[in-house]
Write an enzyme that holds these catalytic residues in place. Structure first.
Site, short mmCIF file in Angstrom:
data_model
loop_
_atom_site.label_atom_id
_atom_site.label_comp_id
_atom_site.label_asym_id
_atom_site.label_seq_id
_atom_site.Cartn_x
_atom_site.Cartn_y
_atom_site.Cartn_z
N CYS A 1 -29.47 -39.39 -7.92
CA CYS A 1 -30.33 -38.23 -7.67
C CYS A 1 -31.69 -38.42 -8.34
O CYS A 1 -32.40 -39.36 -8.02
CB CYS A 1 -29.64 -36.95 -8.09
SG CYS A 1 -30.44 -35.47 -7.38
N HIS B 1 -25.28 -37.25 -4.45
CA HIS B 1 -24.39 -37.27 -5.62
C HIS B 1 -23.03 -37.85 -5.22
O HIS B 1 -22.21 -37.15 -4.65
CB HIS B 1 -24.18 -35.84 -6.15
CG HIS B 1 -25.37 -35.26 -6.83
ND1 HIS B 1 -25.62 -35.46 -8.17
CD2 HIS B 1 -26.38 -34.49 -6.36
CE1 HIS B 1 -26.74 -34.83 -8.50
NE2 HIS B 1 -27.21 -34.24 -7.42
N GLU C 1 -20.63 -38.41 -7.18
CA GLU C 1 -19.62 -37.71 -7.97
C GLU C 1 -19.24 -36.36 -7.37
O GLU C 1 -18.24 -35.75 -7.78
CB GLU C 1 -20.09 -37.55 -9.42
CG GLU C 1 -21.10 -36.45 -9.67
CD GLU C 1 -22.53 -36.82 -9.33
OE1 GLU C 1 -23.43 -36.04 -9.69
OE2 GLU C 1 -22.76 -37.88 -8.70
#
Length: 206
Positions: free
Chosen positions: A78, A187, A189
């Site tokens: 990001c 992202h 994650e």
């Protein structure tokens, strides 16, 4: 594996995701640990200028530069990707980035901002980062700014950069594989199974 703690980023969610992908993870700003780790993750959320200020406070730009000089892997996420470019422009304020890649991070030309939610990407056929992932797979984005052009012709360590694109109002750089320096605007994650597979792909290169 080290996740660089410079006061910005979803550190714990990144830590959990990388651990689930199979790595032993340490969250730290310690330069020795960050330099010696098999891989370094540089997360980032919020404003470009705030992230750069935090990175400079822990001399993170030097850590990144030294790792890359030694062909040691770094993954930006990001805003942790955005600060790898030459500069960022937000609300009329221009901030110098780490300059690993030429170019400017600026506001997207889109009717709806931020670009928040799931989106597909267009990865090169020979991408290692997206290997084994369906072209229609979606990843989770939260941002209003991005690199809208890719300006680097020849990559680190003589390897041609592999640039992945996405579209929200216009095309923007969604991911880069450039020698030891990889990064994603989205992202991983927060991107479920697809993000987990992507992180495993990166870890497999370490």
């Amino acid at each position: 594996m080290v996740i660089l703690d410079y006061g910005s980023g979803n550190l714990r969610s990144a830590e959990r995701a990388v651990a689930r992908a199979g790595a032993e993870v340490e969250v730290t700003a310690d330069p020795h640990a960050a330099l010696e780790a098999d891989g370094l993750v540089v997360p980032g959320v919020g404003a470009f200028s705030a992230c750069m200020a935090g990175l400079l406070d822990v001399k993170g730009q030097r850590i990144i530069g030294k790792r890359l000089a030694g062909d040691r892997p770094v993954l930006g996420i990001c805003v942790g990707m955005q600060i790898l470019f030459g500069r960022g422009v937000e609300h009329g304020e221009e901030t110098e980035g780490t300059g690993e890649w030429p170019g400017t991070v600026e506001r997207l030309h889109a009717d709806v901002l931020p670009h928040m939610g799931w989106n597909t990407v267009r990865a090169p056929a020979d991408s290692q980062l997206f290997a084994g992932l369906d072209p229609d797979e979606r990843f989770y984005f939260v941002h209003s700014y991005a690199a809208r052009e890719w300006e680097l012709e020849s990559g680190l360590a003589g390897r041609q950069p592999k640039v992945t694109w996405a579209n929200h109002g216009e095309d923007f750089v969604a991911a880069v594989e450039n020698g030891p320096l990889w990064a994603t605007q989205f992202h991983p994650e927060k991107s479920g199974d697809a993000g987990a597979k992507l992180l495993r792909n990166w870890l497999a290169t370490l």
